[in-house]
Design a protein around this motif. Structure first.
Motif, PDB file in Angstrom:
ATOM      1  N   ASP A  95       5.727   5.429  -9.315  1.00 22.34           N
ATOM      2  CA  ASP A  95       4.486   6.189  -9.291  1.00 22.34           C
ATOM      3  C   ASP A  95       4.539   7.489  -9.575  1.00 22.34           C
ATOM      4  O   ASP A  95       3.623   7.963 -10.019  1.00 22.34           O
ATOM      5  N   ASN A 153       0.482   1.056  -6.317  1.00 22.36           N
ATOM      6  CA  ASN A 153      -0.946   0.581  -6.898  1.00 22.36           C
ATOM      7  C   ASN A 153      -1.121   1.666  -8.249  1.00 22.36           C
ATOM      8  O   ASN A 153      -1.349   0.938  -9.381  1.00 22.36           O
ATOM      9  N   ALA A 211       0.831  -1.199   0.055  1.00 32.21           N
ATOM     10  CA  ALA A 211       0.025  -0.120   0.046  1.00 32.21           C
ATOM     11  C   ALA A 211       0.841   1.206  -0.031  1.00 32.21           C
ATOM     12  O   ALA A 211       1.910   1.163   0.254  1.00 32.21           O
ATOM     13  N   GLU A 212       0.242   2.260  -0.250  1.00 30.90           N
ATOM     14  CA  GLU A 212       0.910   3.707  -0.478  1.00 30.90           C
ATOM     15  C   GLU A 212       1.845   3.866   1.118  1.00 30.90           C
ATOM     16  O   GLU A 212       0.833   3.882   2.114  1.00 30.90           O
ATOM     17  N   SER A 260      -9.970  -5.935  -7.261  1.00 36.45           N
ATOM     18  CA  SER A 260      -8.780  -6.421  -7.355  1.00 36.45           C
ATOM     19  C   SER A 260      -8.137  -6.617  -6.026  1.00 36.45           C
ATOM     20  O   SER A 260      -7.032  -7.273  -5.910  1.00 36.45           O
ATOM     21  N   ASN A 261      -8.473  -5.947  -5.205  1.00 38.39           N
ATOM     22  CA  ASN A 261      -7.696  -6.272  -3.517  1.00 38.39           C
ATOM     23  C   ASN A 261      -8.807  -6.000  -2.830  1.00 38.39           C
ATOM     24  O   ASN A 261      -9.864  -5.301  -2.940  1.00 38.39           O
TER      25      ASN A 261
END
Length: 946
Positions: free
Chosen positions: A226, A272, A148-149, A567-568
């Motif tokens: 990103d 992501n 995750a970010e 997707s998650n």
């Protein structure tokens, strides 16, 4: 410099008196090459002689020798200059330089407040995988760090770099490891890989030839995809020459796609936003997923940050009362930001209080607390103007895709030197050599969003920064995913809760006006039919970040059709929140990837605590029993649900059926293609459906077999059944089921389309169906029998149907071995005035010159035939000439011809193009594949790894 060289330089400096040493420092900072910022100057002033060397080398690798050499001359110490030149001959190795640089980064910039031993426990599993994926056999490996970010991916890579340089990682594997932060390349339009390597090697004792003598021992660590503005798409102009100067994107694309230095290895950090852009370019990537800080590490973090066991425990207990915030603090940056906010409150004698929903509130709490530590007693008008300069810098950088700023960028946007010092001190900004970055990329996104709340109508339009309406369209209609975080902050700051936090310190924040712009933007998108291309996942994340019920319901009420790919687990959560507030949704295309709700722990997916937390959102408990599925089925206007590609276990089917049975379920169209539905599950679905409402059912690509369809046939016989379209292609059916279908066709008064493509029905099965079609009570209009193992033997019965059944309008017989003899029988029927067929599919049938005359005659004679597919049929020029003559006849009614013109000779193409111009005819390759996929619910654009 080797260690002895470093000590030698320190010894040279020790020969300077304290006054001379201070003068030496002052001369250093005046060097134009260094461009020392205020914070670095403050550190230089306090640095000892040994610390000064470390400090300069970590910030200006490759420049220090020349600058210090000149400075010794400026303080009139030629003797020390001479000694310095001797020491210069003994440069440090590249590995030693990286050890110094990354030790400084790890110690002073990452702010982990976690001991090395503790960090190694937290990341133990990922660290083990990191060691194992690069096996010692010197084979090139590509590995990616996922998570995750702001979960700590960059920190993890920096620690890996430090451990390699310290000799604790990859000892016998990599001789050289190069760490590149890609955001620093955004302003570089051209370079060569050689130049990129030399930028890190210039201060070392090794040469480029030394490094490239064995590429198998090189690892490239690439961080920050990103925020890379270049598009690294698949290209045909990739290059294998590492010496050649090329556009930056070509060099990077060539490197990650293993064209340039293919023997080297890669370690990439992907968030992501960059996964869909970069992942498919990689060759067999190995995944390492970051899971964040566990509970014990968070508790230790608080104690370390506040320097007190008791204080740390108090903070931890405080967080336990707010479980969502405690979970957020798994993220190291959020943990640090939270501690900084609480510390500011404590320093001002305030009680601990933190608003954490929406996410923007947590960032606003941090920003306001940090801002007040410097400008607490200043008027709100001054504060607003001061903050606006920083927000303008952030927004300008976002629109220009710039994340590294020079001093002139700060000055141009009105940031004064005192303010620059303040922003650095309170960690809004950070320095990188002679440049600046926001302390964390998400912080730049936050300030960029805040810009739209601080600007006023009277302000002169910025030449680079687009309006809020332009920004929203870029993110949510045009797919600017790298701006999504800013969009989420815009939605969050637009809440009354966040505006109330900002108003006392910065004046009126027009949150209601911004919400109005957002709503009107999406309303206009809907009117322009952008809803079909709308990035629903982006919208859901932003609405989840707002969480004002009235506003979320108002926005979701704009959409009657949505396509959602889950997707998650995080996407599942935000999608659930938004979809359950969709009061006008009529059509929902929903796909949940199989791996999202796995009940089996896979060590490669992250730490065990993450797995346990996500298991609470398992397929069974959340998708099946009501959190999403059951409630979605009760949405008042939902009439169409497409779950194509979502794997449904038997238990999940059982839970789904409870929703289907509800009298408030108004589904008219249910598309369950490729859901892994077996015969028993099919029976349960069929018996739970309300066939008094359902008009369209697709079970394509499921092994439902004869047993499942037999039950369905019984329901088709029921007079209350209003089913109009039934899609059963690729369902593992045999001729055994044809008798049941035949009986149902005679008794059902509503079924107009039956899709049986790619089932082994054979001639006998087709003949049984034909018996039903001959019955006047059979009202079927479309029958799809492509790929059903048919031969010419069944064409006699089919021809009889065509002359006696006026209801049948479409017949698809493609991909069958019906041969010339079978087509000739069909043509006889087409020439019969009683034939009312409108569409005929003969694609992929093995036809020869023998049947072309008969086919041409049928085309020119049949008054009702408007669509004919001959795709993938071998057609010579003689056949084309006959066909064109028929198409030119006045009696020909054909409007659509399925044919791949590009596969024909130039002479044939010219003939067909002339006919197409003269008559009202469209010649198309795959003329009805889009229509078929729509009927079956097939989705070809899911972002899925299934």
């Amino acid at each position: 410099m080797a260690e002895s060289s470093g000590l030698g330089v320190a010894h040279c400096l020790k020969e300077l008196s304290d006054a001379k040493f201070l003068h030496f420092k002052i001369l250093l900072i005046k060097e134009p090459e260094l461009q020392v910022n205020p914070v670095l100057w403050a550190n230089i002033k306090l640095a000892s002689r040994t610390d000064l060397i470390t400090l300069l080398n970590s910030h200006y690798p490759g420049q220090v020798w020349d600058i210090m050499s000149r400075t010794f001359l400026q303080v009139n110490r030629r003797d020390l200059w001479t000694k310095f030149q001797e020491l210069r001959k003994d440069k440090r190795t590249y590995k030693e330089i990286m050890k110094t640089a990354f030790h400084h980064i790890w110690t002073f910039e990452d702010n982990l407040y976690v001991l090395d031993a503790e960090y190694e426990v937290v990341t133990g599993m990922q660290y083990k995988v990191l060691q194992e994926v690069f096996d010692p056999q010197l084979k090139p490996v590509t590995a990616v760090i996922l998570g995750a970010e702001a979960i700590g991916k960059t920190t993890f890579l920096r620690k890996a770099m430090l451990d390699w340089a310290s000799g604790n990682l990859w000892k016998n594997r990599f001789q050289y490891v190069f760490f590149f932060s890609l955001v620093s390349l955004n302003s570089t339009t051209e370079l060569s890989l050689a130049q990129l390597l030399l930028s890190q090697l210039s201060a070392s004792s090794e040469t480029l030839d030394d490094v490239l003598s064995d590429p198998r021992k090189i690892l490239f660590i690439l961080d920050g995809f990103d925020h890379l503005k270049f598009d690294l798409e698949l290209r045909t102009n990739l290059c294998d020459d590492w010496r050649k100067t090329l556009p930056t994107q070509i060099v990077l694309s060539s490197l990650i796609q293993k064209v340039m230095l293919p023997e080297s290895s890669l370690l990439l950090e992907l968030g992501n936003p960059s996964i869909p852009k970069i992942y498919h370019l990689l060759q067999y990537p190995r995944e390492i997923t970051m899971g964040g800080l566990n509970k014990a590490s968070r508790k230790f973090y608080y104690m370390s940050f506040f320097g007190s066991y008791q204080k740390g425990r108090d903070i931890f207990n405080f967080l336990k009362t707010m479980q969502p915030l405690l979970s957020l603090c798994r993220n190291p940056y959020m943990c640090w930001m939270f501690c900084r906010t609480i510390k500011g409150q404590c320093d001002r004698g305030e009680e601990m209080n933190l608003v954490y929903e929406p996410d923007s509130a947590l960032y606003t709490s941090f920003m306001v607390s940090s801002f007040r530590s410097v400008y607490d007693n200043h008027p709100s008008r001054e504060n607003r103007a001061r903050l606006k300069t920083l927000c303008t810098l952030a927004a300008e950088g976002m629109w220009k895709q710039v994340f590294v700023f020079k001093s002139e960028d700060l000055r141009r946007n009105g940031i004064t030197e005192p303010e620059q010092t303040s922003w650095l001190r309170i960690r809004f900004l950070n320095y990188r050599g002679d440049c600046f970055m926001f302390y964390h990329p998400t912080l730049q996104s936050y300030f960029a969003a805040l810009f739209y709340f601080l600007r006023q109508d009277k302000d002169t339009p910025h030449p680079i920064i687009g309006s809020l309406l332009q920004f929203l369209r870029e993110v949510y209609a045009h797919g600017q995913t790298q701006w999504l975080r800013t969009g989420m902050f815009v939605f969050g700051i637009a809440t009354e809760k966040v505006a109330a936090m900002l108003n006392p310190h910065f004046g009126f924040i027009p949150s209601r006006d911004v919400r109005g712009v957002i709503f009107n933007c999406f309303r206009n998108m809907n009117q322009e039919e952008f809803s079909k291309t709308l990035r629903s996942q982006s919208l859901f994340k932003s609405l989840f970040g707002n969480k004002e019920e009235e506003f979320v319901t108002q926005v979701m009420g704009l959409f009657e059709e949505m396509t959602v790919d889950i997707s998650n687990v995080d996407v599942f959560t935000v999608a659930t929140y938004s979809l359950l507030r969709s009061q006008k949704l009529k059509k929902l295309h929903l796909h949940i990837q199989e791996r999202v709700f796995s009940e089996t722990y896979n060590p490669g997916d992250g730490d065990i605590e993450t797995f346990r937390r996500h298991k609470k959102c398992s397929f069974m408990t959340n998708f099946g029993d009501g959190t999403l599925f059951h409630t979605v089925l009760q949405l008042p206007h939902l009439t169409s649900l497409n779950l194509y590609g979502t794997k449904l276990s038997n238990n999940a089917v059982e839970k789904m059926c409870s929703g289907l049975k509800s009298p408030t379920c108004n589904l008219e169209e249910l598309l369950l293609g490729k859901c892994g539905i077996l015969s028993n599950a099919c029976i349960e679905i069929v018996t739970s459906l309300n066939f008094g409402k359902l008009k369209h059912l697709s079970l394509v690509e499921n092994p439902v077999e004869n047993k499942g369809v037999m039950v369905l046939c019984e329901i088709l016989k029921d007079p209350s059944c209003v089913l109009e379209k039934l899609m059963l292609s690729y369902c593992s059916l045999t001729l055994i089921v044809c008798g049941h279908l035949s009986e149902a066709l005679v008794r059902n008064k509503h079924l107009s389309l039956l899709d049986l493509e790619s089932n082994v029905l054979e001639d006998l099965g087709a003949n049984i169906l034909c018996e039903a079609l001959k019955d006047p009570k059979c009202l079927l209009q479309e029958l799809w029998l492509s790929g059903c193992c048919l031969t010419s033997d069944c064409c006699e019965q089919i021809s009889t149907v065509l002359t006696c059944n006026e209801n049948l309008k479409t017949l698809k017989l493609g991909n069958n071995n019906i041969q010339d003899r079978g087509v000739m029988r069909l043509c006889e029927a087409l020439r019969n005035p009683a034939c009312k067929l409108q569409s005929l599919g003969l694609d992929m049938c093995a036809l020869t010159i023998v049947c072309w005359a008969g086919l041409a005659s049928a085309v020119s004679t049949c008054r009702t035939l408007t669509r004919l597919s001959l795709d993938w049929v071998t057609l010579d020029h003689y056949g084309v000439r006959l066909l064109c003559e028929a198409l030119a006849c006045k009696g020909c009614s054909l409007k659509v011809l399925g044919l791949d013109i590009s596969a024909l000779s130039e002479e044939s193409q010219k003939l067909l193009q002339e006919v197409e111009k003269k008559s009202n005819l469209n010649i198309l390759h795959y003329p009805w594949v889009k229509e078929e996929n729509k009927m079956r619910g097939v989705r070809l654009l899911w972002n899925s790894k299934n």
